[in-house]
Design a protein around this motif. Structure first.
Motif, PDB file in Angstrom:
ATOM      1  N   PHE A  42       0.844  -1.184   0.000  1.00  9.37           N
ATOM      2  CA  PHE A  42       0.000   0.000   0.000  1.00  9.37           C
ATOM      3  C   PHE A  42       0.882   1.237   0.000  1.00  9.37           C
ATOM      4  CE2 PHE A  42      -2.246  -3.411   2.120  1.00  9.37           C
ATOM      5  CZ  PHE A  42      -3.443  -3.437   1.416  1.00  9.37           C
ATOM      6  N   SER A  43       0.537   2.191  -0.827  1.00  5.09           N
ATOM      7  CA  SER A  43       1.240   3.473  -0.884  1.00  5.09           C
ATOM      8  C   SER A  43       0.315   4.515  -0.280  1.00  5.09           C
ATOM      9  CB  SER A  43       1.573   3.821  -2.332  1.00  5.09           C
ATOM     10  OG  SER A  43       2.275   5.032  -2.379  1.00  5.09           O
ATOM     11  N   ILE A  44       0.720   5.065   0.835  1.00  8.73           N
ATOM     12  CA  ILE A  44      -0.142   5.971   1.591  1.00  8.73           C
ATOM     13  C   ILE A  44       0.480   7.361   1.607  1.00  8.73           C
ATOM     14  CG2 ILE A  44      -1.144   6.415   3.860  1.00  8.73           C
ATOM     15  CD1 ILE A  44      -0.877   3.238   4.153  1.00  8.73           C
ATOM     16  N   ARG A  45      -0.298   8.352   1.293  1.00 10.20           N
ATOM     17  CA  ARG A  45       0.158   9.752   1.277  1.00 10.20           C
ATOM     18  C   ARG A  45      -0.406  10.467   2.497  1.00 10.20           C
ATOM     19  NH1 ARG A  45       0.550  13.985  -2.778  1.00 10.20           N
ATOM     20  NH2 ARG A  45       0.650  15.895  -1.557  1.00 10.20           N
ATOM     21  N   ILE A  46       0.453  11.175   3.175  1.00  7.26           N
ATOM     22  CA  ILE A  46       0.054  11.976   4.333  1.00  7.26           C
ATOM     23  C   ILE A  46       0.625  13.375   4.138  1.00  7.26           C
ATOM     24  CG2 ILE A  46       0.311  12.311   6.814  1.00  7.26           C
ATOM     25  CD1 ILE A  46       0.494   9.269   7.097  1.00  7.26           C
ATOM     26  N   ASP A  47      -0.228  14.375   4.137  1.00 11.98           N
ATOM     27  CA  ASP A  47       0.225  15.766   4.080  1.00 11.98           C
ATOM     28  C   ASP A  47       0.266  16.328   5.498  1.00 11.98           C
ATOM     29  OD1 ASP A  47       0.469  15.683   1.363  1.00 11.98           O
ATOM     30  OD2 ASP A  47      -1.309  16.879   0.933  1.00 11.98           O
ATOM     31  N   GLY A  48       1.413  16.887   5.845  1.00 13.72           N
ATOM     32  CA  GLY A  48       1.624  17.386   7.201  1.00 13.72           C
ATOM     33  C   GLY A  48       0.594  18.405   7.660  1.00 13.72           C
ATOM     34  N   CYS A  49       0.118  19.252   6.747  1.00 11.68           N
ATOM     35  CA  CYS A  49      -0.846  20.290   7.123  1.00 11.68           C
ATOM     36  C   CYS A  49      -2.128  19.691   7.684  1.00 11.68           C
ATOM     37  CB  CYS A  49      -1.158  21.195   5.943  1.00 11.68           C
ATOM     38  SG  CYS A  49      -1.820  20.344   4.494  1.00 11.68           S
ATOM     39  N   MET A  50      -2.477  18.496   7.225  1.00  9.49           N
ATOM     40  CA  MET A  50      -3.704  17.854   7.697  1.00  9.49           C
ATOM     41  C   MET A  50      -3.560  17.336   9.131  1.00  9.49           C
ATOM     42  SD  MET A  50      -5.657  18.457   5.204  1.00  9.49           S
ATOM     43  CE  MET A  50      -7.110  17.473   5.516  1.00  9.49           C
ATOM     44  N   TYR A  51      -2.328  17.323   9.618  1.00 11.90           N
ATOM     45  CA  TYR A  51      -2.060  16.921  10.998  1.00 11.90           C
ATOM     46  C   TYR A  51      -1.451  18.073  11.800  1.00 11.90           C
ATOM     47  CZ  TYR A  51      -3.290  12.109  10.056  1.00 11.90           C
ATOM     48  OH  TYR A  51      -3.978  10.959   9.738  1.00 11.90           O
ATOM     49  N   GLY A  52      -1.583  19.291  11.278  1.00  8.33           N
ATOM     50  CA  GLY A  52      -1.171  20.470  12.033  1.00  8.33           C
ATOM     51  C   GLY A  52       0.287  20.865  11.924  1.00  8.33           C
ATOM     52  N   LEU A  53       1.007  20.410  10.899  1.00 12.38           N
ATOM     53  CA  LEU A  53       2.405  20.809  10.737  1.00 12.38           C
ATOM     54  C   LEU A  53       2.463  22.296  10.404  1.00 12.38           C
ATOM     55  CD1 LEU A  53       5.384  19.893  10.628  1.00 12.38           C
ATOM     56  CD2 LEU A  53       5.063  19.520   8.175  1.00 12.38           C
ATOM     57  N   ARG A  54       3.223  23.041  11.202  1.00 17.31           N
ATOM     58  CA  ARG A  54       3.272  24.498  11.051  1.00 17.31           C
ATOM     59  C   ARG A  54       4.680  24.993  10.780  1.00 17.31           C
ATOM     60  NH1 ARG A  54      -0.887  27.436  11.592  1.00 17.31           N
ATOM     61  NH2 ARG A  54      -2.805  26.508  12.300  1.00 17.31           N
ATOM     62  N   SER A  55       4.754  26.200  10.249  1.00 18.19           N
ATOM     63  CA  SER A  55       6.024  26.871   9.977  1.00 18.19           C
ATOM     64  C   SER A  55       6.750  27.127  11.297  1.00 18.19           C
ATOM     65  CB  SER A  55       5.771  28.191   9.253  1.00 18.19           C
ATOM     66  OG  SER A  55       4.994  29.054  10.075  1.00 18.19           O
ATOM     67  N   LEU A  56       8.010  27.505  11.213  1.00 14.94           N
ATOM     68  CA  LEU A  56       8.794  27.783  12.415  1.00 14.94           C
ATOM     69  C   LEU A  56       8.133  28.841  13.290  1.00 14.94           C
ATOM     70  CD1 LEU A  56      12.402  27.744  10.929  1.00 14.94           C
ATOM     71  CD2 LEU A  56      11.386  26.065  12.474  1.00 14.94           C
ATOM     72  N   SER A  57       7.506  29.830  12.677  1.00 15.42           N
ATOM     73  CA  SER A  57       6.836  30.883  13.448  1.00 15.42           C
ATOM     74  C   SER A  57       5.492  30.403  13.998  1.00 15.42           C
ATOM     75  CB  SER A  57       6.599  32.115  12.574  1.00 15.42           C
ATOM     76  OG  SER A  57       5.605  31.837  11.596  1.00 15.42           O
ATOM     77  N   GLY A  58       4.982  29.317  13.437  1.00 12.45           N
ATOM     78  CA  GLY A  58       3.675  28.806  13.852  1.00 12.45           C
ATOM     79  C   GLY A  58       2.517  29.481  13.150  1.00 12.45           C
ATOM     80  N   ALA A  59       2.826  30.451  12.289  1.00  9.03           N
ATOM     81  CA  ALA A  59       1.773  31.248  11.658  1.00  9.03           C
ATOM     82  C   ALA A  59       1.096  30.561  10.475  1.00  9.03           C
ATOM     83  CB  ALA A  59       2.349  32.587  11.196  1.00  9.03           C
ATOM     84  N   THR A  60       1.818  29.690   9.774  1.00  5.22           N
ATOM     85  CA  THR A  60       1.261  29.085   8.559  1.00  5.22           C
ATOM     86  C   THR A  60       1.415  27.577   8.580  1.00  5.22           C
ATOM     87  OG1 THR A  60       2.913  30.570   7.599  1.00  5.22           O
ATOM     88  CG2 THR A  60       1.060  30.041   6.257  1.00  5.22           C
ATOM     89  N   LEU A  61       0.511  26.921   7.916  1.00  2.94           N
ATOM     90  CA  LEU A  61       0.605  25.474   7.791  1.00  2.94           C
ATOM     91  C   LEU A  61       1.630  25.109   6.722  1.00  2.94           C
ATOM     92  CD1 LEU A  61      -3.179  24.601   7.933  1.00  2.94           C
ATOM     93  CD2 LEU A  61      -1.468  23.981   9.629  1.00  2.94           C
ATOM     94  N   LEU A  62       2.254  23.954   6.901  1.00  2.77           N
ATOM     95  CA  LEU A  62       3.196  23.416   5.923  1.00  2.77           C
ATOM     96  C   LEU A  62       2.602  22.142   5.352  1.00  2.77           C
ATOM     97  CD1 LEU A  62       6.529  23.862   7.907  1.00  2.77           C
ATOM     98  CD2 LEU A  62       5.607  25.332   6.116  1.00  2.77           C
ATOM     99  N   GLN A  63       2.567  22.031   4.056  1.00  5.00           N
ATOM    100  CA  GLN A  63       1.933  20.862   3.440  1.00  5.00           C
ATOM    101  C   GLN A  63       2.773  19.604   3.607  1.00  5.00           C
ATOM    102  OE1 GLN A  63       0.824  21.249  -0.670  1.00  5.00           O
ATOM    103  NE2 GLN A  63      -0.489  19.461  -0.570  1.00  5.00           N
ATOM    104  N   LYS A  64       4.066  19.640   3.496  1.00  2.00           N
ATOM    105  CA  LYS A  64       5.003  18.516   3.600  1.00  2.00           C
ATOM    106  C   LYS A  64       4.340  17.173   3.292  1.00  2.00           C
ATOM    107  CE  LYS A  64       8.818  16.280   4.563  1.00  2.00           C
ATOM    108  NZ  LYS A  64      10.071  16.629   5.144  1.00  2.00           N
TER     109      LYS A  64
END
Length: 122
Positions: A42-64
């Protein structure tokens, strides 16, 4: 992964989704081997923004985008590709070639919690 699969175990292999490493000969060979042996892959894709991954400042989401190869079909439930419907903002901060790369060197806490629950460790 082959040994794990041969012995009936579960395997997980993760890298950034768009990494050139996914094109390595050894991984392509493993995928062909698994198919010949009837081992599900199985090939599973997970985007960090959907789990709350944020920029260093915390102001923006990061898709990763991460990609995981596994024979654990239940992990598909954790797969989550960005739906671009974030509450606070629609845009993602750029990652590649920026200082934000550091912020993506770990998994966001919500993803870690989901994995822990998935594996029954909590």
């Amino acid at each position: 992964m082959r040994q794990q699969a041969r012995q009936g175990g579960v395997f997980y292999y993760e890298w950034p989704a768009h990494s050139r490493g996914w094109r390595m000969r050894s991984l392509r060979s493993f995928a062909r081997w698994a198919q010949r042996k009837g081992i599900p892959l199985f090939s599973i894709r997970i985007d960090g923004c959907m789990y709350g991954l944020r920029s260093l400042s915390g102001a923006t989401l990061l898709q990763k985008p991460w990609k995981i190869w596994t024979n654990d079909s239940r992990l598909e439930a954790l797969g989550s590709v960005c739906n671009r419907q974030h509450r606070a903002q629609f845009l993602h901060a750029p990652i590649q070639g920026s200082r934000q790369t550091e912020a993506t060197s770990y998994y966001p806490e919500r993803l870690v919690d989901a994995l822990i629950q998935h594996w029954g460790l909590r």
